[in-house]
Design a protein around this motif. Structure first.
Motif, mmCIF file in Angstrom:
data_model
loop_
_atom_site.group_PDB
_atom_site.id
_atom_site.type_symbol
_atom_site.label_atom_id
_atom_site.label_comp_id
_atom_site.label_asym_id
_atom_site.label_seq_id
_atom_site.Cartn_x
_atom_site.Cartn_y
_atom_site.Cartn_z
ATOM 1 N N ARG A 4 0.821 -1.200 0.000
ATOM 2 C CA ARG A 4 0.000 0.000 0.000
ATOM 3 C C ARG A 4 0.856 1.251 0.000
ATOM 4 O O ARG A 4 0.544 2.230 -0.673
ATOM 5 N N LYS A 5 1.933 1.269 0.782
ATOM 6 C CA LYS A 5 2.839 2.414 0.840
ATOM 7 C C LYS A 5 4.119 2.072 0.092
ATOM 8 O O LYS A 5 4.911 1.244 0.540
ATOM 9 N N VAL A 6 4.305 2.738 -1.042
ATOM 10 C CA VAL A 6 5.451 2.465 -1.902
ATOM 11 C C VAL A 6 6.300 3.723 -1.994
ATOM 12 O O VAL A 6 5.776 4.826 -2.238
ATOM 13 N N LEU A 7 7.614 3.564 -1.771
ATOM 14 C CA LEU A 7 8.534 4.687 -1.895
ATOM 15 C C LEU A 7 9.079 4.819 -3.317
ATOM 16 O O LEU A 7 9.223 5.925 -3.844
ATOM 17 N N ASN A 8 9.418 3.732 -3.907
ATOM 18 C CA ASN A 8 9.968 3.732 -5.272
ATOM 19 C C ASN A 8 8.839 3.426 -6.258
ATOM 20 O O ASN A 8 8.152 2.407 -6.132
ATOM 21 N N LYS A 9 8.648 4.328 -7.192
ATOM 22 C CA LYS A 9 7.596 4.159 -8.193
ATOM 23 C C LYS A 9 8.199 3.711 -9.532
ATOM 24 O O LYS A 9 9.368 3.957 -9.829
ATOM 25 N N TYR A 10 7.355 3.115 -10.350
ATOM 26 C CA TYR A 10 7.807 2.583 -11.648
ATOM 27 C C TYR A 10 7.684 3.655 -12.722
ATOM 28 O O TYR A 10 6.647 4.325 -12.836
ATOM 29 N N TYR A 11 8.763 3.830 -13.448
ATOM 30 C CA TYR A 11 8.773 4.733 -14.601
ATOM 31 C C TYR A 11 9.004 3.886 -15.863
ATOM 32 O O TYR A 11 10.016 3.170 -15.943
ATOM 33 N N PRO A 12 8.099 3.993 -16.806
ATOM 34 C CA PRO A 12 8.287 3.185 -18.044
ATOM 35 C C PRO A 12 9.480 3.697 -18.851
ATOM 36 O O PRO A 12 9.926 4.841 -18.670
ATOM 37 N N PRO A 13 9.995 2.895 -19.781
ATOM 38 C CA PRO A 13 11.169 3.320 -20.557
ATOM 39 C C PRO A 13 10.879 4.487 -21.511
ATOM 40 O O PRO A 13 11.793 5.248 -21.844
ATOM 41 N N ASP A 14 9.638 4.637 -21.923
ATOM 42 C CA ASP A 14 9.306 5.728 -22.832
ATOM 43 C C ASP A 14 8.777 6.961 -22.084
ATOM 44 O O ASP A 14 8.044 7.787 -22.657
ATOM 45 N N PHE A 15 9.138 7.130 -20.758
ATOM 46 C CA PHE A 15 8.656 8.258 -19.972
ATOM 47 C C PHE A 15 9.427 9.506 -20.367
ATOM 48 O O PHE A 15 10.662 9.497 -20.438
ATOM 49 N N ASP A 16 8.707 10.633 -20.618
ATOM 50 C CA ASP A 16 9.307 11.907 -20.988
ATOM 51 C C ASP A 16 8.718 12.983 -20.080
ATOM 52 O O ASP A 16 7.537 13.341 -20.230
ATOM 53 N N PRO A 17 9.472 13.541 -19.111
ATOM 54 C CA PRO A 17 8.906 14.548 -18.212
ATOM 55 C C PRO A 17 8.541 15.846 -18.917
ATOM 56 O O PRO A 17 7.740 16.623 -18.403
ATOM 57 N N ALA A 18 9.107 16.127 -20.094
ATOM 58 C CA ALA A 18 8.771 17.374 -20.800
ATOM 59 C C ALA A 18 7.343 17.379 -21.295
ATOM 60 O O ALA A 18 6.763 18.446 -21.531
ATOM 61 N N LYS A 19 6.787 16.186 -21.486
ATOM 62 C CA LYS A 19 5.413 16.104 -21.965
ATOM 63 C C LYS A 19 4.375 16.360 -20.875
ATOM 64 O O LYS A 19 3.195 16.506 -21.181
ATOM 65 N N ILE A 20 4.803 16.423 -19.582
ATOM 66 C CA ILE A 20 3.861 16.674 -18.482
ATOM 67 C C ILE A 20 3.453 18.139 -18.532
ATOM 68 O O ILE A 20 4.305 19.039 -18.555
ATOM 69 N N PRO A 21 2.160 18.439 -18.523
ATOM 70 C CA PRO A 21 1.734 19.847 -18.589
ATOM 71 C C PRO A 21 2.035 20.555 -17.265
ATOM 72 O O PRO A 21 1.934 19.988 -16.178
#
Length: 315
Positions: A4-21
């Motif tokens: 339920r409480k997770v410190l490390n989250k999963y980021y997919p290989p095609d994740f691009d933070p610039a696309k976050i509005p």
């Protein structure tokens, strides 16, 4: 099942933070904060006093086009607790204080005025020294005099420390300990002497009590070696019985003597026959002579009465 409480989250290989509005918030956005009044103030609308430390739910915003050495200046909006009029004040990083804007007046503070006056005098002195070289010389001479006075005071303190350093503290402590030890020994000796005196007094009292009890025992219990014959016990019993007087003997006296009863007992006189006078006289003399030893031997009233009746029978 995932935790339920997770410190490390999963980021997919095609994740691009610039696309976050990105959120485009206004620069003069206001936040609701909880604060306390930084100084004493009085409301201009109703005249209510707002004391330092009173808590408010205030609105905070950043002041536009104002900063001090790159530090932003914040403005706070509060409401009067009585009339709900708006009061504003802002931060003053230059003086490390808060500045009143509108809605209330700041109360008089002597400490703040004193600090401001000192700062003003310091600035005037610096400006005068820059323009007048003679003033600079005077200030330097004053500073040198102050330094000399400080050095003299330090020298006096050093001399005092040296005087105190010559004192042998260990010898003083040793002497003090010796005095304490001698005093303790004296006290112990005095206590021992008092204890000895008390013990001797108690022993003397015990010896006196024991001697008194022994004397009483010897009085009540005679020495058994003194009684050599078995008949002595009976003789002592009879003697003790004789020493104890009866109740009638104490009140009326003894009835064992003949002289005391001579007036109480009287003989009956009869006229004897003339022919028998001589015989009666001889019998009377013999009766009296025989009754005298019996009366002397009798030690009680019963014996006397018996002797009296015997004399009547002989008559």
């Amino acid at each position: 099942m995932s935790e339920r409480k997770v410190l490390n989250k999963y980021y997919p290989p095609d994740f691009d933070p610039a696309k976050i509005p990105k959120l485009r918030l206004p620069k003069d956005r206001q936040y609701v904060v909880r604060l306390m009044a930084p100084f004493n103030m009085r409301c201009r609308t109703c005249g209510e006093y707002i004391y330092k430390g009173k808590k408010f739910n205030a609105r905070k915003e950043t002041v536009q086009n104002e900063s001090y050495l790159g530090l932003p200046i914040f403005r706070f909006y509060i409401k009067c607790p009585r009339c709900l009029a708006e009061v504003t004040f802002k931060t003053d990083p230059q003086n490390m204080d808060y500045a009143m804007e509108h809605g209330a007046t700041r109360n008089f503070q002597a400490q703040k005025l004193l600090e401001e006056e000192e700062k003003r005098m310091q600035k005037e002195r610096e400006a005068e020294e820059l323009n007048n070289p003679m003033k600079v010389l005077e200030s330097r001479t004053k500073d040198s005099k102050l330094e000399m006075e400080v050095l003299e005071n330090l020298q006096e303190l050093k001399e005092l420390n040296q005087r105190q350093a010559n004192v042998d503290f260990e010898a003083m402590l040793k002497q003090h300990k010796e005095v304490e030890e001698t005093q303790k020994r004296k006290e112990q000796e005095e206590d021992e002497q008092e204890m000895k005196a008390m013990l001797e007094q108690a022993q003397n009292c015990r010896l006196l009590v024991d001697s008194d009890s022994d004397d009483e025992v010897t009085k009540h219990c005679p020495n058994p070696t003194a009684q050599t014959k078995p008949r002595d016990i009976l003789q002592e019993d009879t003697q003790s019985k004789r020493l104890t007087m009866e109740s009638w003997e104490c009140s009326l006296g003894k009835l064992s003597t003949r002289a005391q009863l001579a007036g109480l007992v009287a003989r009956r006189k009869e006229k004897p026959h003339p022919a028998l006078d001589k015989g009666m006289e001889t019998r009377g003399t013999t009766a009296t002579t025989s009754s005298l030893p019996a009366a002397a031997a009798a030690t009680s009233s019963l014996g006397l009465l018996g002797a009296y009746w015997d004399s009547e029978d002989s008559d």
